[in-house]
Design a protein around this motif. Structure first.
Motif, PDB file in Angstrom:
ATOM      1  N   MET A 164      35.086  43.401  38.580  1.00 44.93           N
ATOM      2  CA  MET A 164      37.002  43.016  39.114  1.00 44.93           C
ATOM      3  C   MET A 164      37.408  41.992  38.702  1.00 44.93           C
ATOM      4  O   MET A 164      38.448  40.890  39.112  1.00 44.93           O
ATOM      5  CB  MET A 164      35.850  42.486  40.457  1.00 44.93           C
ATOM      6  N   SER A 165      38.481  42.618  37.637  1.00 45.64           N
ATOM      7  CA  SER A 165      39.719  42.078  37.109  1.00 45.64           C
ATOM      8  C   SER A 165      40.530  41.538  37.995  1.00 45.64           C
ATOM      9  O   SER A 165      41.375  40.878  37.740  1.00 45.64           O
ATOM     10  CB  SER A 165      39.861  42.305  35.799  1.00 45.64           C
ATOM     11  N   VAL A 166      40.961  42.649  39.031  1.00 46.68           N
ATOM     12  CA  VAL A 166      41.772  42.546  39.725  1.00 46.68           C
ATOM     13  C   VAL A 166      42.068  41.179  40.038  1.00 46.68           C
ATOM     14  O   VAL A 166      42.724  40.450  41.048  1.00 46.68           O
ATOM     15  CB  VAL A 166      41.927  43.706  41.098  1.00 46.68           C
ATOM     16  N   VAL A 167      40.741  41.058  40.623  1.00 47.00           N
ATOM     17  CA  VAL A 167      40.497  40.015  41.915  1.00 47.00           C
ATOM     18  C   VAL A 167      40.686  38.266  40.990  1.00 47.00           C
ATOM     19  O   VAL A 167      41.566  37.230  41.888  1.00 47.00           O
ATOM     20  CB  VAL A 167      39.014  39.665  42.277  1.00 47.00           C
ATOM     21  N   ASN A 168      39.975  38.507  39.763  1.00 43.92           N
ATOM     22  CA  ASN A 168      40.571  36.836  38.709  1.00 43.92           C
ATOM     23  C   ASN A 168      42.012  37.322  38.736  1.00 43.92           C
ATOM     24  O   ASN A 168      42.518  35.924  38.997  1.00 43.92           O
ATOM     25  CB  ASN A 168      40.600  37.457  37.765  1.00 43.92           C
ATOM     26  N   TYR A 169      42.503  38.312  38.679  1.00 48.50           N
ATOM     27  CA  TYR A 169      44.273  37.668  38.733  1.00 48.50           C
ATOM     28  C   TYR A 169      44.829  37.550  40.019  1.00 48.50           C
ATOM     29  O   TYR A 169      45.412  36.668  40.170  1.00 48.50           O
ATOM     30  CB  TYR A 169      45.039  39.558  38.431  1.00 48.50           C
ATOM     31  N   ILE A 170      44.885  37.865  41.227  1.00 51.37           N
ATOM     32  CA  ILE A 170      45.181  37.423  41.921  1.00 51.37           C
ATOM     33  C   ILE A 170      44.947  35.962  42.859  1.00 51.37           C
ATOM     34  O   ILE A 170      45.442  35.007  42.927  1.00 51.37           O
ATOM     35  CB  ILE A 170      44.627  38.037  43.222  1.00 51.37           C
ATOM     36  N   TYR A 171      43.132  35.954  41.987  1.00 56.94           N
ATOM     37  CA  TYR A 171      43.199  34.166  42.213  1.00 56.94           C
ATOM     38  C   TYR A 171      43.577  33.649  41.065  1.00 56.94           C
ATOM     39  O   TYR A 171      44.507  32.183  41.929  1.00 56.94           O
ATOM     40  CB  TYR A 171      41.445  34.378  41.974  1.00 56.94           C
ATOM     41  N   PHE A 172      43.700  33.712  40.043  1.00 56.35           N
ATOM     42  CA  PHE A 172      44.697  32.675  39.120  1.00 56.35           C
ATOM     43  C   PHE A 172      45.763  32.455  39.556  1.00 56.35           C
ATOM     44  O   PHE A 172      46.534  31.755  38.842  1.00 56.35           O
ATOM     45  CB  PHE A 172      44.016  32.872  37.555  1.00 56.35           C
ATOM     46  N   ILE A 173      47.018  33.530  39.965  1.00 54.85           N
ATOM     47  CA  ILE A 173      48.203  33.659  39.990  1.00 54.85           C
ATOM     48  C   ILE A 173      48.213  32.461  41.703  1.00 54.85           C
ATOM     49  O   ILE A 173      48.801  31.714  41.301  1.00 54.85           O
ATOM     50  CB  ILE A 173      48.721  34.931  40.824  1.00 54.85           C
ATOM     51  N   LEU A 174      47.684  32.959  42.666  1.00 50.06           N
ATOM     52  CA  LEU A 174      47.887  32.001  43.761  1.00 50.06           C
ATOM     53  C   LEU A 174      47.449  30.475  43.736  1.00 50.06           C
ATOM     54  O   LEU A 174      48.123  30.050  43.680  1.00 50.06           O
ATOM     55  CB  LEU A 174      46.563  32.730  45.126  1.00 50.06           C
ATOM     56  N   VAL A 175      46.488  30.344  43.264  1.00 45.19           N
ATOM     57  CA  VAL A 175      45.929  29.163  42.504  1.00 45.19           C
ATOM     58  C   VAL A 175      46.608  28.592  41.790  1.00 45.19           C
ATOM     59  O   VAL A 175      46.938  27.271  41.818  1.00 45.19           O
ATOM     60  CB  VAL A 175      44.243  29.075  42.345  1.00 45.19           C
ATOM     61  N   GLY A 176      47.038  29.139  41.065  1.00 44.71           N
ATOM     62  CA  GLY A 176      48.606  28.102  39.941  1.00 44.71           C
ATOM     63  C   GLY A 176      49.211  28.325  40.429  1.00 44.71           C
ATOM     64  O   GLY A 176      50.247  26.938  40.247  1.00 44.71           O
ATOM     65  N   PHE A 177      49.808  28.911  41.811  1.00 47.28           N
ATOM     66  CA  PHE A 177      51.343  28.524  42.443  1.00 47.28           C
ATOM     67  C   PHE A 177      50.956  27.346  43.253  1.00 47.28           C
ATOM     68  O   PHE A 177      51.255  26.669  43.325  1.00 47.28           O
ATOM     69  CB  PHE A 177      51.950  29.507  43.286  1.00 47.28           C
ATOM     70  N   GLY A 178      49.357  27.473  43.969  1.00 51.32           N
ATOM     71  CA  GLY A 178      48.594  25.694  44.566  1.00 51.32           C
ATOM     72  C   GLY A 178      49.048  24.661  44.045  1.00 51.32           C
ATOM     73  O   GLY A 178      49.354  23.912  44.086  1.00 51.32           O
ATOM     74  N   VAL A 179      48.717  24.857  42.347  1.00 49.31           N
ATOM     75  CA  VAL A 179      48.001  24.142  41.413  1.00 49.31           C
ATOM     76  C   VAL A 179      49.707  23.991  40.886  1.00 49.31           C
ATOM     77  O   VAL A 179      50.179  21.854  41.012  1.00 49.31           O
ATOM     78  CB  VAL A 179      47.259  24.033  40.107  1.00 49.31           C
ATOM     79  N   LEU A 180      51.160  24.583  40.820  1.00 53.85           N
ATOM     80  CA  LEU A 180      51.936  24.217  40.869  1.00 53.85           C
ATOM     81  C   LEU A 180      52.711  22.815  41.761  1.00 53.85           C
ATOM     82  O   LEU A 180      53.245  22.527  41.358  1.00 53.85           O
ATOM     83  CB  LEU A 180      52.670  25.231  39.893  1.00 53.85           C
TER      84      LEU A 180
END
Lengths: 106, 160, 85
Positions: C1-17
């Protein structure tokens, strides 16, 4: 089961995003803590439970981590809010009432 | 030796390692034994006859209400954070509680922190100080009902 | 499920930013600690997710210890701030 798990992970990631946004947008430290704590706690529950559902071997340990976060995260933010009040950090101008005046006298 | 402490630490050990591996079980047995002897006077965990009823009440009455309130709280926060004008009206209020034991007060404070728009600052004797993100009322009874009404009733049954 | 990986890391990346921006901007030290607290919880969840990505159960233990240390860190820094008027 696996689909539900991945859905929960994506849902939790959205709340992590909202927690970061809340930390950035709110006007003073108390409101920031409100937004940050609530959003990230539900986000963690959701992500960790999702990981446990996708791979059932991880489920017991995931439940331990969830219980641990549920116990510590509110306590941490509460301690921090109390410390910043006692240190004398002014709340935002929109604050109407203050019944905590002076904190606890030592 | 405190038997309740032994049970709690042995169970935690089993969750963190494994339920079937014999070596782990033996090592865990001795570690929990030593902990329950050495740390005897620092712990006040005690199981009584009503403990299973409390666990059942905790899982089937407290947890569903808690999770539902938490989801509501998060959509509330999401609405506040995402709306362009930031609709907040914060204030510090205090409420009184009837709960006596420390553990139940901790659970009440944690529940209040995770429910819509409130954050516990301090607990002193029977008074809780709370930061409320949108103050609606200042009346004693109304405040109590709005902030911690359901949880106080449920926790009274669970912990006391 | 690489789609979920992309969604997760994009959203969490913005949160961390956003949390990092608050750590850099934050007018008082309490703001910085609040942002750090949020960041720690986000990272705990992310380490648990990495267990799934790399298919390695050891990451769960790391997440448990990381969460424990981050909690102690928050409490200790808060007590320190409280004492210093």
């Amino acid at each position: 089961m696996i689909t539900v798990g991945y859905f929960l992970i994506a849902f939790g990631a959205f709340f992590y995003f909202l927690g970061g946004l809340g930390i950035l947008r709110m006007p003073d430290v108390y409101n920031r803590l409100q937004a940050g704590t609530k959003a990230t706690t539900l986000g963690s529950f959701s992500v960790i439970l999702g990981v446990g559902l996708v791979n059932l071997d991880y489920l017991p340990k995931a439940l331990v981590i969830i219980a641990f976060i549920a116990l510590t995260n509110p306590v941490g933010s509460s301690v921090l809010a109390r410390a910043s009040y006692l240190k004398g950090i002014k709340p935002t101008d929109k604050t109407k009432v203050d019944e905590y005046k002076g904190g606890d006298e030592k | 030796m405190n038997f309740s402490v032994f049970l709690v630490s042995y169970f935690t050990w089993m969750i963190l390692t494994s339920f079937t591996d014999v070596k782990e079980l033996i090592v865990g047995f001795f570690v929990s034994l030593v902990i329950s002897i050495v740390m005897k006077k620092y712990y006040r965990i005690k199981f009584d006859v009503k403990f299973p009823i409390r666990v059942i009440k905790f899982v089937f009455v407290y947890l569903p209400v808690f999770i539902w309130e938490m989801i509501k709280a998060n959509f509330d926060v999401a609405f506040r954070v995402l709306s362009p004008s930031l609709p907040i009206n914060p204030g510090f209020v205090k409420i009184k509680t009837n709960l006596k034991k420390d553990s139940s007060k901790l659970a009440l404070a944690n529940s209040i922190t995770l429910t819509p728009g409130t954050l516990t600052l301090d607990v002193k004797e029977d008074t809780l100080f709370i930061h409320w993100i949108s103050v609606k009322t200042l009346d004693e009874e109304e405040k109590k009902k709005k902030i911690g009404g359901i949880f106080e009733k449920i926790l009274k049954g669970v912990f006391e | 499920m690489s789609v979920v990986n992309y969604i997760y890391f994009i959203l969490v990346g913005f949160g961390v930013l956003f949390s990092f921006l608050r750590i850099l901007l934050g007018p008082t030290s309490a703001d910085r600690v609040a942002a750090l607290d949020t960041l720690n919880v986000v990272l705990t969840g992310t380490i648990v997710f990495l267990a799934l990505v790399f298919n390695n159960g050891l990451y769960l233990d790391i997440a448990l210890v990381y969460g424990l240390l981050s909690f102690i860190e928050t409490v200790v820094i808060s007590r320190f701030l409280e004492g210093k008027k």
